[in-house]
Design a protein around this motif. Sequence first.
Motif, PDB file in Angstrom:
ATOM      1  N   LEU A  70       0.813  -1.216   0.000  1.00 50.20           N
ATOM      2  CA  LEU A  70       0.000   0.000   0.000  1.00 50.20           C
ATOM      3  C   LEU A  70       0.850   1.272   0.000  1.00 50.20           C
ATOM      4  O   LEU A  70       0.498   2.277   0.631  1.00 50.20           O
ATOM      5  N   ASN A  71       1.969   1.228  -0.720  1.00 49.83           N
ATOM      6  CA  ASN A  71       2.780   2.421  -0.915  1.00 49.83           C
ATOM      7  C   ASN A  71       1.963   3.443  -1.713  1.00 49.83           C
ATOM      8  O   ASN A  71       1.591   3.187  -2.865  1.00 49.83           O
ATOM      9  N   SER A  72       1.669   4.574  -1.124  1.00 49.92           N
ATOM     10  CA  SER A  72       0.756   5.538  -1.744  1.00 49.92           C
ATOM     11  C   SER A  72       1.282   6.054  -3.067  1.00 49.92           C
ATOM     12  O   SER A  72       0.518   6.255  -4.027  1.00 49.92           O
ATOM     13  N   PHE A  73       2.588   6.290  -3.148  1.00 45.52           N
ATOM     14  CA  PHE A  73       3.167   6.806  -4.390  1.00 45.52           C
ATOM     15  C   PHE A  73       2.993   5.798  -5.525  1.00 45.52           C
ATOM     16  O   PHE A  73       2.549   6.148  -6.626  1.00 45.52           O
ATOM     17  N   ILE A  74       3.302   4.537  -5.274  1.00 45.17           N
ATOM     18  CA  ILE A  74       3.203   3.520  -6.305  1.00 45.17           C
ATOM     19  C   ILE A  74       1.747   3.235  -6.662  1.00 45.17           C
ATOM     20  O   ILE A  74       1.406   3.040  -7.838  1.00 45.17           O
ATOM     21  N   ARG A  75       0.868   3.233  -5.678  1.00 46.94           N
ATOM     22  CA  ARG A  75      -0.553   3.014  -5.980  1.00 46.94           C
ATOM     23  C   ARG A  75      -1.097   4.115  -6.884  1.00 46.94           C
ATOM     24  O   ARG A  75      -1.840   3.841  -7.840  1.00 46.94           O
ATOM     25  N   ARG A  76      -0.700   5.350  -6.634  1.00 50.86           N
ATOM     26  CA  ARG A  76      -1.155   6.459  -7.477  1.00 50.86           C
ATOM     27  C   ARG A  76      -0.523   6.392  -8.864  1.00 50.86           C
ATOM     28  O   ARG A  76      -1.169   6.663  -9.876  1.00 50.86           O
ATOM     29  N   GLY A 114      -3.635   8.759   0.733  1.00 47.56           N
ATOM     30  CA  GLY A 114      -2.958   7.581   1.251  1.00 47.56           C
ATOM     31  C   GLY A 114      -1.975   7.944   2.344  1.00 47.56           C
ATOM     32  O   GLY A 114      -1.712   9.119   2.604  1.00 47.56           O
ATOM     33  N   ARG A 115      -1.417   6.942   2.953  1.00 47.01           N
ATOM     34  CA  ARG A 115      -0.522   7.201   4.077  1.00 47.01           C
ATOM     35  C   ARG A 115       0.831   7.730   3.585  1.00 47.01           C
ATOM     36  O   ARG A 115       1.221   7.495   2.435  1.00 47.01           O
TER      37      ARG A 115
END
Length: 292
Positions: A70-76, A114-115
């Motif tokens: 759930l890495n916010s940067f990669i998910r986006r 995201g976190r």
Amino acid sequence: MAYPLDHLVLPVANLSQARDRLSCLGFTVAAGGQHPFGTANACVFLADGTYLEPLAVFDPSLYEEAMKALNSFIRRDESYRTRCGEDGFSAVVLATDNALEDHENFEMLGLSGGRPVEFSRPIVLPDGRHVQGAFRLAFAADLRSPEIFFFTCQRLVAFPSDRRSLETHLNGVIGMRTVVLCSQTPKSFAPVLSAATNISSTRRTAFGLSINLPNVELAVMTPDGVEGLFDYAPAVPKGALQAVAIVFRSSNLAVTESHLAANGITYTRKQERILVKPAPGQGAVFAFEETE
């Protein structure tokens, strides 16, 4: 305090292709850097302190692991690539001194993307030396529009201050003037723009709205406005917000035009601007204006 623009994220399918394209446009491209979550970049640093970050996936397995974590940067990033393709303009990044405080504010406003993400990576200097940079990111997003996201970047260990050799460009570019976003309903995205930039007020314009950051203008225009000013018709879904163009400041527009012509770059002149449409490795309209 209003946050200045730090950099812009430009997803690319192939980093070598992006490097070639940006070099042909007259930009000096820094040595490539790799992130611990499977992406790599080849940045273009400008003399005003801002920069472009062409971003590619270099290690799919690390990228997938970051997605699962759930890495916010990669998910986006993955969401953008799935919806908009491998070449584009996905994120506007603001400089901050306290990303954790920003995250709390985004959550309170219901605009969290995201976190937070914290990471370090090696940076190769022009003289070949390696130094370590460390960063903390906080994410803001309007969930109605996954075509763009915003994040604030806190430099825990900053880039070296002397990057003059990387900030000198053959096309005469010395900085950015305007970052252009597009929506059929610009006003509806004022809340996320205000949260990300830490600026409560926006200014109405003939084509939408504008926010004056300390170092650049952030403009949101209707598709008609973008087409009228940049001779480019963006395919923006109804209800969405997308980043579409970057206006650069050139110290000498004749030098810019000469370099583009010499390198076979197709461009047009419109009033006092030179316009280059998106191409593989260049995911946005690049516009060049002579600085005053």
